[in-house]
Write an enzyme that holds these catalytic residues in place. Sequence first.
Site, mmCIF file in Angstrom:
data_model
loop_
_atom_site.group_PDB
_atom_site.id
_atom_site.type_symbol
_atom_site.label_atom_id
_atom_site.label_comp_id
_atom_site.label_asym_id
_atom_site.label_seq_id
_atom_site.Cartn_x
_atom_site.Cartn_y
_atom_site.Cartn_z
ATOM 1 N N LYS A 52 0.838 -1.210 0.000
ATOM 2 C CA LYS A 52 0.000 0.000 0.000
ATOM 3 C C LYS A 52 0.868 1.253 0.000
ATOM 4 C CE LYS A 52 -3.693 -2.578 2.243
ATOM 5 N NZ LYS A 52 -4.373 -2.970 3.491
ATOM 6 N N GLN A 96 -4.281 -1.894 9.780
ATOM 7 C CA GLN A 96 -4.197 -3.171 9.074
ATOM 8 C C GLN A 96 -4.745 -4.298 9.954
ATOM 9 O OE1 GLN A 96 -3.052 -3.692 5.803
ATOM 10 N NE2 GLN A 96 -3.803 -5.775 6.141
ATOM 11 N N ASP A 119 -11.036 2.680 4.498
ATOM 12 C CA ASP A 119 -11.447 1.273 4.400
ATOM 13 C C ASP A 119 -12.976 1.158 4.356
ATOM 14 O OD1 ASP A 119 -9.302 -0.450 4.141
ATOM 15 O OD2 ASP A 119 -8.997 -0.716 6.297
#
Length: 294
Positions: A52, A96, A119
């Site tokens: 990412k 994460q 997200d």
Amino acid sequence: MVSIIDGNAVAATIREDLKDKINILKDSGVTPGLATVLMSEDPASRTYVSMKQRDCEELGMNAVDIVIDPTSPPEELYSTLDTLNSNSDIHGYLVQMPIPSHIPVQELLFRIDPIKDVDGFHPENVGLLVSGNPRYKPCTPHGIQKLLESIDVETSGKDIVVVGRSNIVGKPLANLLLQKSPNGNATVTVCHSRTNNLPEKTREADILIAAVGIPEFIDGSMLSKNVVVIDVGVNRVEDDSDKGYRLVGDVEFDSASEKAKAITPVPGGVGPMTRAMLMYNTVQAASLQSNIPI
Ligand code: NDP
């Protein structure tokens, strides 16, 4: 002959399209910024975070990589999130998953400023999605919609079976596919570990999406002819290669390919799309926070 859906190619197109939007923002003095927060020693999580970061750098976006000792108390994570919430150079960030078991996921999600929740997991963003007005579509489900669009598979009126009901894949995906909107309008069945007669359900699918987390769980005998198969699973299976493992999906590729008209590979299917849609959401977040239309 089955066609293999190339997630790397579709993701590259999405990144290419994003470059123009990033340039519009940069011309107005705004460089989109993403922070990743890693609170795990899991090597796969470390790899995901690095990828990412690299995606951001390749697009000329700012990337901040924060690592927190997994044994730290929740307060340390929360104070990091508070700092990110008030940092105007960071337009989006994510923690994460998976996180250590002593961190309550719901409390963590409530700590994230919903406008920076790229997200799409904050309850406010989940509510917006379910009510048909999504702010940030969760990356993997959105990427799957884009993959289907890329091969001109119409979802409207189709029977779509999603195997898996997690908050990050199965549930938001089912919601997106159900929406009265382009790439939606499907009749969606969501299956899980308590579903009876799973093969009976999966054989009804025009489009089968597997997000189970069990290597090669769905095989050709569970599919009907000409189905489109999207394999979300990423499972490390030990082998005697140099790495010591190989990646396999939740679908048994060879037998499924004999039935399917199109199928995603693992790796190279859904994974690259998840990353591309994270970049998409971060650029959208920068636009929203700076009031610069793109
Ligand atoms: P979860 O473990 O959170 O959810 C798995 C789901 O599968 C659950 O709903 C579970 O049911 C269901 N399930 C488990 N066993 C069975 C069974 N025997 N029959 C039917 N359903 C079953 O996983 P995630 O959704 O987070 O991830 C799924 C997979 O996708 C993983 O391999 C993960 O690594 C991968 N993934 C890949 C991404 C990518 O970008 N490619 C992104 C995110 C995930 P129940 O709810 O009843 O327990």
